[in-house]
Design a protein around this motif. Sequence first.
Motif, PDB file in Angstrom:
ATOM      1  N   THR A  22       8.302  18.691 -17.278  1.00 37.30           N
ATOM      2  CA  THR A  22       9.538  18.614 -16.485  1.00 37.30           C
ATOM      3  C   THR A  22      10.248  17.275 -16.658  1.00 37.30           C
ATOM      4  N   ALA A  23       9.883  16.546 -17.711  1.00 39.18           N
ATOM      5  CA  ALA A  23      10.412  15.200 -17.921  1.00 39.18           C
ATOM      6  C   ALA A  23      11.925  15.191 -18.070  1.00 39.18           C
ATOM      7  N   LYS A  24      12.524  14.085 -17.630  1.00 34.92           N
ATOM      8  CA  LYS A  24      13.920  13.817 -17.939  1.00 34.92           C
ATOM      9  C   LYS A  24      14.042  13.540 -19.438  1.00 34.92           C
ATOM     10  N   ILE A  25      15.153  13.932 -20.024  1.00 33.77           N
ATOM     11  CA  ILE A  25      15.280  13.794 -21.470  1.00 33.77           C
ATOM     12  C   ILE A  25      15.937  12.477 -21.878  1.00 33.77           C
ATOM     13  N   GLY A  34       0.785  -1.214   0.000  1.00 33.55           N
ATOM     14  CA  GLY A  34       0.000   0.000   0.000  1.00 33.55           C
ATOM     15  C   GLY A  34       0.827   1.278   0.000  1.00 33.55           C
ATOM     16  N   ALA A  35       2.149   1.158  -0.126  1.00 34.11           N
ATOM     17  CA  ALA A  35       2.993   2.346  -0.155  1.00 34.11           C
ATOM     18  C   ALA A  35       2.659   3.214  -1.359  1.00 34.11           C
ATOM     19  N   LEU A  36       2.837   4.509  -1.230  1.00 27.05           N
ATOM     20  CA  LEU A  36       2.528   5.445  -2.305  1.00 27.05           C
ATOM     21  C   LEU A  36       3.580   5.333  -3.396  1.00 27.05           C
ATOM     22  N   MET A  37       3.144   5.020  -4.605  1.00 26.77           N
ATOM     23  CA  MET A  37       4.051   4.905  -5.728  1.00 26.77           C
ATOM     24  C   MET A  37       4.032   6.211  -6.524  1.00 26.77           C
ATOM     25  N   THR A  38       5.126   6.514  -7.196  1.00 30.96           N
ATOM     26  CA  THR A  38       5.253   7.757  -7.955  1.00 30.96           C
ATOM     27  C   THR A  38       5.425   7.444  -9.429  1.00 30.96           C
ATOM     28  N   THR A  39       4.806   8.259 -10.289  1.00 30.96           N
ATOM     29  CA  THR A  39       4.969   8.149 -11.731  1.00 30.96           C
ATOM     30  C   THR A  39       5.853   9.288 -12.224  1.00 30.96           C
ATOM     31  N   TYR A  40       6.888   8.929 -12.986  1.00 26.81           N
ATOM     32  CA  TYR A  40       7.805   9.899 -13.577  1.00 26.81           C
ATOM     33  C   TYR A  40       7.715   9.821 -15.102  1.00 26.81           C
ATOM     34  N   HIS A  41       8.324  10.816 -15.769  1.00 24.05           N
ATOM     35  CA  HIS A  41       8.258  10.887 -17.224  1.00 24.05           C
ATOM     36  C   HIS A  41       9.652  11.105 -17.816  1.00 24.05           C
ATOM     37  N   THR A  42       9.853  10.473 -18.985  1.00 27.50           N
ATOM     38  CA  THR A  42      10.995  10.771 -19.851  1.00 27.50           C
ATOM     39  C   THR A  42      10.436  11.214 -21.195  1.00 27.50           C
ATOM     40  N   ALA A  43      10.953  12.322 -21.719  1.00 23.56           N
ATOM     41  CA  ALA A  43      10.490  12.820 -23.026  1.00 23.56           C
ATOM     42  C   ALA A  43      11.585  13.657 -23.657  1.00 23.56           C
ATOM     43  N   LYS A  44      11.667  13.583 -24.968  1.00 22.83           N
ATOM     44  CA  LYS A  44      12.646  14.389 -25.700  1.00 22.83           C
ATOM     45  C   LYS A  44      12.393  15.882 -25.511  1.00 22.83           C
ATOM     46  N   THR A  45      11.142  16.248 -25.197  1.00 22.39           N
ATOM     47  CA  THR A  45      10.772  17.651 -25.086  1.00 22.39           C
ATOM     48  C   THR A  45      10.803  18.175 -23.651  1.00 22.39           C
ATOM     49  N   GLY A  46      11.190  17.350 -22.699  1.00 21.40           N
ATOM     50  CA  GLY A  46      11.179  17.776 -21.300  1.00 21.40           C
ATOM     51  C   GLY A  46      12.267  18.786 -20.989  1.00 21.40           C
ATOM     52  N   ASN A  47      12.127  19.422 -19.819  1.00 20.74           N
ATOM     53  CA  ASN A  47      13.167  20.387 -19.425  1.00 20.74           C
ATOM     54  C   ASN A  47      14.184  19.773 -18.473  1.00 20.74           C
ATOM     55  N   ASN A  48      14.098  18.443 -18.275  1.00 21.35           N
ATOM     56  CA  ASN A  48      15.142  17.677 -17.577  1.00 21.35           C
ATOM     57  C   ASN A  48      15.289  18.084 -16.111  1.00 21.35           C
TER      58      ASN A  48
END
Length: 207
Positions: A25-28, A3-17
């Motif tokens: 704010t995605a990692k590139i 039941g721990a809180l999980m986090t969703t992150y993003h990677t995208a070529k257009t992110g600001n890293n």
Amino acid sequence: IQGALMTTYHTAKTGNNTDGLTLATAKITIAGGIGLLASGDTLIIHAGTYAEQIVNSVPSGISAAQPTTLQAFSGDTVWLQPTSYPLAANFVIYVGGTGRTDHDIVFDGLRLDNLNGAAAITPSAQCMKIDAPDAPTDFYPHGIIFKNGEVIKGSMGFVIAGSFNQIVNCDIHNLILATNSVPVGTYGIYNQGSSNIIDGNRIYDYP
């Protein structure tokens, strides 16, 4: 931990890293996104071709019900196509091996292109390997799932050791004949383990 809180992150070529918490704010790089993950988190990867390997960098999940997940964003085409192989010889994704305790990791909707690794036509140019330890008494990877994906142009598609891993609903095609392997040939899926699930895959345009 249940039941721990999980986090969703993003990677995208257009992110600001930066923090990776949104598309803006995605990692590139995929490596940058993986670096944010804790056990049970999810990394959403947006459209593009990423010249990267994934080699024993994804944290294990909490359980089969709470895996760590790398997932292509719905409707996006995400390719991993390394142009060099600094982390392991000619693999696009490598999980396991001696001294590792990898478990409950899901790769969903990713496409692997190992053309550059297979350029030497070596049997080690595998698109994905789930590896066994050197000692049979050591930890074997389990709960490693690759699904809804595509692999091309390796001398092998998947090599699977361990148990209770899954290769499901994938297209495996246009592999490159490894003429110096013994025996001469190549494999779409080479299963070295037990109780692994291999289901719904399509293997075609095969040398």
